[in-house]
Design an enzyme around this catalytic site. Sequence first.
Site, mmCIF file in Angstrom:
data_model
loop_
_atom_site.group_PDB
_atom_site.id
_atom_site.type_symbol
_atom_site.label_atom_id
_atom_site.label_comp_id
_atom_site.label_asym_id
_atom_site.label_seq_id
_atom_site.Cartn_x
_atom_site.Cartn_y
_atom_site.Cartn_z
ATOM 1 N N TYR A 135 0.833 -1.198 0.000
ATOM 2 C CA TYR A 135 0.000 0.000 0.000
ATOM 3 C C TYR A 135 0.870 1.252 0.000
ATOM 4 O O TYR A 135 0.745 2.130 -0.870
ATOM 5 C CB TYR A 135 -0.928 0.016 1.215
ATOM 6 C CG TYR A 135 -1.485 1.388 1.514
ATOM 7 C CD1 TYR A 135 -2.378 1.998 0.652
ATOM 8 C CD2 TYR A 135 -1.086 2.093 2.655
ATOM 9 C CE1 TYR A 135 -2.871 3.273 0.899
ATOM 10 C CE2 TYR A 135 -1.566 3.363 2.918
ATOM 11 C CZ TYR A 135 -2.461 3.949 2.035
ATOM 12 O OH TYR A 135 -2.930 5.219 2.290
ATOM 13 N N ILE A 139 -7.383 -4.030 20.971
ATOM 14 C CA ILE A 139 -6.174 -3.366 20.480
ATOM 15 C C ILE A 139 -5.255 -4.405 19.863
ATOM 16 O O ILE A 139 -4.927 -5.415 20.493
ATOM 17 C CB ILE A 139 -5.441 -2.649 21.639
ATOM 18 C CG1 ILE A 139 -6.315 -1.539 22.216
ATOM 19 C CG2 ILE A 139 -4.104 -2.098 21.168
ATOM 20 C CD1 ILE A 139 -5.738 -0.915 23.478
#
Length: 311
Positions: free
Chosen positions: A147, A202
């Site tokens: 990306y 998380i």
Amino acid sequence: MSKPVAVTGAAGFIGRWVVDELLNQGYSVISLDDFSNGRRENIEEFHNEPRFEFFEGDIRDEAAIERLINQETAACIHLAAEIDVHESLERPNDHFEVNVVGTRNVLEACRATDTRLGLMGTCMVYDMADSEDGIDETHPVKPASPYAGTKLAAENVAESYYHGYDLPVTILRPFNTYGPYQEVGVVPIFVERDLNGEPLKIYGDGTQTRDLLYATDCARFVVDATFSEAAVGEVLNAGTGEDVSINELARLIASDGRNIEHVEHHHPQSEVPKLLCDPSKAKEVLEWEPEYSLEAGIEELRTWLSNRSNK
């Protein structure tokens, strides 16, 4: 009616806010999206606006880009992209085709019509940094995922059009943006889980930090930078100049008694441990500063999500 501003990725999270900002500033907008990441409901409220035109299209389709960008186009804000770091590690070719080849198509159309371009980059191209001064535009780049690599490649091609063809290009690198209409991202996920009474999860140890920019501040930055003569040929960061750890963010969002859990990170090698923006160049060049604090932005998002769930 003024010449329209072309927007790619208009139905995406940031695209929707950029369209809103353009309309609020009095511009006309012609836009496209293929709905691979964007959502039709994001732009529903604009369809009765006479200064807004939309058609479905893919930036890999040269004919669609030629329809979007022509001699009557005032500027192009190029936001369409594959944006998922984890998916890029699984499907790198998709990111190359959209982020590099698609951007080439946009650049060629802009070159043919001498249309100024605001190109959305990403802070994920930067190398790791531990400094409390923040990352400025001269900080070394080191993309840690396909990306980030394809977004940096797109920036480099755009820069070559500026130097090689004198095309007015500005490269925009906002740091982590959050707000209403965002489908992915740590802030809306945490807020939505909190509203639903679910534990906040998380990935990893939660010590990684992010500089979190509210959506309307980001959109104002994108529009102002695209039309700034002083910004042509420049790379500009946008952020708040303050970072927060994911652990701290979870504690800020979690209601009393809400559980916070740590889970295994799927791709820890792609995780940047610290992202803190130095936004001083944007302040100097654009006189731009963010208006929303993190606390104010979270409350705006919480209200919007609550209202949406009650409809």
